[in-house]
Design a protein around this motif. Structure first.
Motif, PDB file in Angstrom:
ATOM      1  N   GLU A   1      24.367 -34.741 -48.403  1.00 13.24           N
ATOM      2  CA  GLU A   1      24.401 -33.564 -49.272  1.00 13.24           C
ATOM      3  C   GLU A   1      23.217 -32.661 -48.951  1.00 13.24           C
ATOM      4  O   GLU A   1      22.081 -32.949 -49.288  1.00 13.24           O
ATOM      5  N   MET A   2      23.517 -31.559 -48.285  1.00  8.01           N
ATOM      6  CA  MET A   2      22.496 -30.582 -47.961  1.00  8.01           C
ATOM      7  C   MET A   2      22.690 -29.389 -48.889  1.00  8.01           C
ATOM      8  O   MET A   2      23.718 -28.726 -48.843  1.00  8.01           O
ATOM      9  N   CYS A   3      21.754 -29.137 -49.709  1.00  6.01           N
ATOM     10  CA  CYS A   3      21.916 -28.047 -50.668  1.00  6.01           C
ATOM     11  C   CYS A   3      21.191 -26.796 -50.186  1.00  6.01           C
ATOM     12  O   CYS A   3      20.521 -26.790 -49.163  1.00  6.01           O
ATOM     13  N   ILE A   4      21.329 -25.773 -50.954  1.00  5.69           N
ATOM     14  CA  ILE A   4      20.703 -24.484 -50.645  1.00  5.69           C
ATOM     15  C   ILE A   4      19.190 -24.649 -50.528  1.00  5.69           C
ATOM     16  O   ILE A   4      18.557 -24.024 -49.678  1.00  5.69           O
ATOM     17  N   ARG A   5      18.625 -25.497 -51.339  1.00  5.39           N
ATOM     18  CA  ARG A   5      17.178 -25.692 -51.338  1.00  5.39           C
ATOM     19  C   ARG A   5      16.674 -26.120 -49.954  1.00  5.39           C
ATOM     20  O   ARG A   5      15.633 -25.663 -49.499  1.00  5.39           O
ATOM     21  N   ASP A   6      17.420 -26.991 -49.268  1.00  5.76           N
ATOM     22  CA  ASP A   6      17.018 -27.436 -47.936  1.00  5.76           C
ATOM     23  C   ASP A   6      17.034 -26.282 -46.940  1.00  5.76           C
ATOM     24  O   ASP A   6      16.169 -26.172 -46.078  1.00  5.76           O
ATOM     25  N   ARG A   7      18.032 -25.424 -47.061  1.00  2.00           N
ATOM     26  CA  ARG A   7      18.116 -24.277 -46.151  1.00  2.00           C
ATOM     27  C   ARG A   7      17.000 -23.275 -46.423  1.00  2.00           C
ATOM     28  O   ARG A   7      16.405 -22.726 -45.497  1.00  2.00           O
ATOM     29  N   VAL A   8      16.727 -23.065 -47.691  1.00  4.92           N
ATOM     30  CA  VAL A   8      15.637 -22.146 -48.052  1.00  4.92           C
ATOM     31  C   VAL A   8      14.304 -22.712 -47.580  1.00  4.92           C
ATOM     32  O   VAL A   8      13.467 -21.978 -47.042  1.00  4.92           O
ATOM     33  N   LEU A   9      14.119 -24.013 -47.746  1.00  3.21           N
ATOM     34  CA  LEU A   9      12.894 -24.657 -47.283  1.00  3.21           C
ATOM     35  C   LEU A   9      12.737 -24.499 -45.774  1.00  3.21           C
ATOM     36  O   LEU A   9      11.652 -24.187 -45.277  1.00  3.21           O
ATOM     37  N   CYS A  10      13.827 -24.674 -45.046  1.00  2.00           N
ATOM     38  CA  CYS A  10      13.785 -24.521 -43.593  1.00  2.00           C
ATOM     39  C   CYS A  10      13.380 -23.100 -43.203  1.00  2.00           C
ATOM     40  O   CYS A  10      12.510 -22.904 -42.355  1.00  2.00           O
ATOM     41  N   ASP A  11      14.006 -22.123 -43.842  1.00  2.00           N
ATOM     42  CA  ASP A  11      13.660 -20.734 -43.532  1.00  2.00           C
ATOM     43  C   ASP A  11      12.214 -20.420 -43.916  1.00  2.00           C
ATOM     44  O   ASP A  11      11.521 -19.682 -43.213  1.00  2.00           O
ATOM     45  N   TYR A  12      11.737 -20.974 -45.016  1.00  2.00           N
ATOM     46  CA  TYR A  12      10.347 -20.767 -45.418  1.00  2.00           C
ATOM     47  C   TYR A  12       9.400 -21.329 -44.361  1.00  2.00           C
ATOM     48  O   TYR A  12       8.451 -20.675 -43.939  1.00  2.00           O
ATOM     49  N   ILE A  13       9.673 -22.555 -43.930  1.00  2.00           N
ATOM     50  CA  ILE A  13       8.815 -23.187 -42.923  1.00  2.00           C
ATOM     51  C   ILE A  13       8.844 -22.397 -41.621  1.00  2.00           C
ATOM     52  O   ILE A  13       7.820 -22.205 -40.969  1.00  2.00           O
ATOM     53  N   LEU A  14      10.005 -21.880 -41.268  1.00  2.00           N
ATOM     54  CA  LEU A  14      10.171 -21.172 -40.002  1.00  2.00           C
ATOM     55  C   LEU A  14       9.563 -19.771 -40.038  1.00  2.00           C
ATOM     56  O   LEU A  14       8.837 -19.380 -39.121  1.00  2.00           O
ATOM     57  N   TYR A  15       9.838 -19.016 -41.097  1.00  2.00           N
ATOM     58  CA  TYR A  15       9.466 -17.598 -41.123  1.00  2.00           C
ATOM     59  C   TYR A  15       8.163 -17.297 -41.858  1.00  2.00           C
ATOM     60  O   TYR A  15       7.468 -16.339 -41.520  1.00  2.00           O
ATOM     61  N   VAL A  16       7.825 -18.075 -42.867  1.00  2.00           N
ATOM     62  CA  VAL A  16       6.614 -17.795 -43.643  1.00  2.00           C
ATOM     63  C   VAL A  16       5.458 -18.672 -43.181  1.00  2.00           C
ATOM     64  O   VAL A  16       4.364 -18.184 -42.907  1.00  2.00           O
ATOM     65  N   ASP A  17       5.730 -19.958 -43.083  1.00  2.00           N
ATOM     66  CA  ASP A  17       4.696 -20.902 -42.655  1.00  2.00           C
ATOM     67  C   ASP A  17       4.462 -20.858 -41.149  1.00  2.00           C
ATOM     68  O   ASP A  17       3.431 -21.322 -40.663  1.00  2.00           O
ATOM     69  N   HIS A  18       5.430 -20.316 -40.403  1.00  2.00           N
ATOM     70  CA  HIS A  18       5.348 -20.205 -38.935  1.00  2.00           C
ATOM     71  C   HIS A  18       5.043 -21.552 -38.291  1.00  2.00           C
ATOM     72  O   HIS A  18       4.151 -21.678 -37.466  1.00  2.00           O
ATOM     73  N   ASN A  19       5.821 -22.545 -38.700  1.00  2.00           N
ATOM     74  CA  ASN A  19       5.633 -23.893 -38.174  1.00  2.00           C
ATOM     75  C   ASN A  19       6.972 -24.399 -37.627  1.00  2.00           C
ATOM     76  O   ASN A  19       7.678 -25.172 -38.281  1.00  2.00           O
ATOM     77  N   PRO A  20       7.336 -23.964 -36.411  1.00  2.00           N
ATOM     78  CA  PRO A  20       8.641 -24.353 -35.873  1.00  2.00           C
ATOM     79  C   PRO A  20       8.776 -25.855 -35.625  1.00  2.00           C
ATOM     80  O   PRO A  20       9.881 -26.391 -35.685  1.00  2.00           O
ATOM     81  N   ARG A  21       7.675 -26.553 -35.383  1.00  2.00           N
ATOM     82  CA  ARG A  21       7.766 -28.004 -35.175  1.00  2.00           C
ATOM     83  C   ARG A  21       8.217 -28.709 -36.453  1.00  2.00           C
ATOM     84  O   ARG A  21       9.075 -29.592 -36.426  1.00  2.00           O
ATOM     85  N   LYS A  22       7.626 -28.339 -37.573  1.00  2.00           N
ATOM     86  CA  LYS A  22       7.993 -28.947 -38.849  1.00  2.00           C
ATOM     87  C   LYS A  22       9.419 -28.559 -39.232  1.00  2.00           C
ATOM     88  O   LYS A  22      10.186 -29.391 -39.727  1.00  2.00           O
ATOM     89  N   ALA A  23       9.785 -27.311 -38.980  1.00  2.00           N
ATOM     90  CA  ALA A  23      11.153 -26.869 -39.253  1.00  2.00           C
ATOM     91  C   ALA A  23      12.141 -27.616 -38.360  1.00  2.00           C
ATOM     92  O   ALA A  23      13.242 -27.953 -38.800  1.00  2.00           O
ATOM     93  N   MET A  24      11.737 -27.885 -37.122  1.00  2.00           N
ATOM     94  CA  MET A  24      12.594 -28.623 -36.202  1.00  2.00           C
ATOM     95  C   MET A  24      12.845 -30.040 -36.717  1.00  2.00           C
ATOM     96  O   MET A  24      13.962 -30.549 -36.629  1.00  2.00           O
ATOM     97  N   GLU A  25      11.826 -30.668 -37.290  1.00  2.00           N
ATOM     98  CA  GLU A  25      11.999 -31.997 -37.872  1.00  2.00           C
ATOM     99  C   GLU A  25      13.029 -31.966 -38.995  1.00  2.00           C
ATOM    100  O   GLU A  25      13.919 -32.822 -39.052  1.00  2.00           O
ATOM    101  N   LEU A  26      12.904 -30.980 -39.871  1.00  2.00           N
ATOM    102  CA  LEU A  26      13.843 -30.847 -40.983  1.00  2.00           C
ATOM    103  C   LEU A  26      15.255 -30.570 -40.474  1.00  2.00           C
ATOM    104  O   LEU A  26      16.228 -31.186 -40.927  1.00  2.00           O
ATOM    105  N   CYS A  27      15.375 -29.666 -39.509  1.00  2.00           N
ATOM    106  CA  CYS A  27      16.691 -29.332 -38.948  1.00  2.00           C
ATOM    107  C   CYS A  27      17.344 -30.542 -38.287  1.00  2.00           C
ATOM    108  O   CYS A  27      18.541 -30.785 -38.462  1.00  2.00           O
ATOM    109  N   ALA A  28      16.568 -31.282 -37.518  1.00  2.00           N
ATOM    110  CA  ALA A  28      17.110 -32.454 -36.831  1.00  2.00           C
ATOM    111  C   ALA A  28      17.583 -33.493 -37.845  1.00  2.00           C
ATOM    112  O   ALA A  28      18.660 -34.077 -37.704  1.00  2.00           O
ATOM    113  N   GLU A  29      16.806 -33.702 -38.883  1.00  2.00           N
ATOM    114  CA  GLU A  29      17.161 -34.670 -39.919  1.00  2.00           C
ATOM    115  C   GLU A  29      18.416 -34.227 -40.675  1.00  2.00           C
ATOM    116  O   GLU A  29      19.321 -35.032 -40.916  1.00  2.00           O
ATOM    117  N   CYS A  30      18.492 -32.963 -41.011  1.00  2.00           N
ATOM    118  CA  CYS A  30      19.648 -32.451 -41.749  1.00  2.00           C
ATOM    119  C   CYS A  30      20.897 -32.403 -40.865  1.00  2.00           C
ATOM    120  O   CYS A  30      22.002 -32.654 -41.339  1.00  2.00           O
TER     121      CYS A  30
END
Length: 153
Positions: free
Chosen positions: A9-38
């Motif tokens: 179950e992947m909810c909107i919150r996970d997608r928003v978190l991914c976009d936050y990590i990618l675009y605001v936090d500018h941490n593509p490695r951490k976003a990649m971990e989340l994306c791979a897991e999801c």
């Protein structure tokens, strides 16, 4: 990993978190971990996570991996934003004609989308082609749109 996920179950919150990590936090490695897991949690069936994983790879400079993810995403769901991202990958790989061909195919399926036509016009400009209508593989409606871009621009 970032946190344990409950089932697939992947909810909107996970997608928003991914976009936050990618675009605001500018941490593509951490976003990649989340994306791979999801992506794994959804059984590799969600085009959105594949597209975001491609974006992470792009930001990390892993162009071939980004290309694979964007293509896989497009097989599941054709999306203009993903087409544009894949075109950017081809431009980074110094393959403007492949990007042009991709945009042309996309504009055949989405003839009213101006983003693809604008992308083609930018590639023609990149190739220093002052007469983009000379390319014979363009469809007639696309030729007219490109002509109008050149005249208006």
């Amino acid at each position: 990993m970032l946190r344990s996920l409950v089932g697939s179950e992947m909810c909107i919150r996970d997608r928003v978190l991914c976009d936050y990590i990618l675009y605001v936090d500018h941490n593509p490695r951490k976003a990649m971990e989340l994306c791979a897991e999801c992506t794994k949690a959804t059984g590799f069936d969600d085009w959105w996570w594949k597209a975001r994983l491609g974006k992470c790879y792009y930001q990390l400079g892993l162009m071939r991996d980004a290309e694979k993810q964007f293509k896989s995403s497009l097989k599941q769901q054709e999306n203009i934003a993903t087409l544009l991202e894949l075109g950017k990958v081809y431009l980074k790989l110094d393959q403007p004609l492949t990007a042009l061909e991709l945009f042309e195919k996309g504009s055949e399926r989405n003839p009213r989308d101006h983003h693809l036509v604008l992308g083609m016009a930018r590639i023609y400009d990149l190739l220093s082609d002052s007469d983009p209508v000379s390319y014979t593989h363009l469809t007639l409606p696309t030729k007219r749109i490109v002509e109008n871009l050149v005249v208006d621009g």
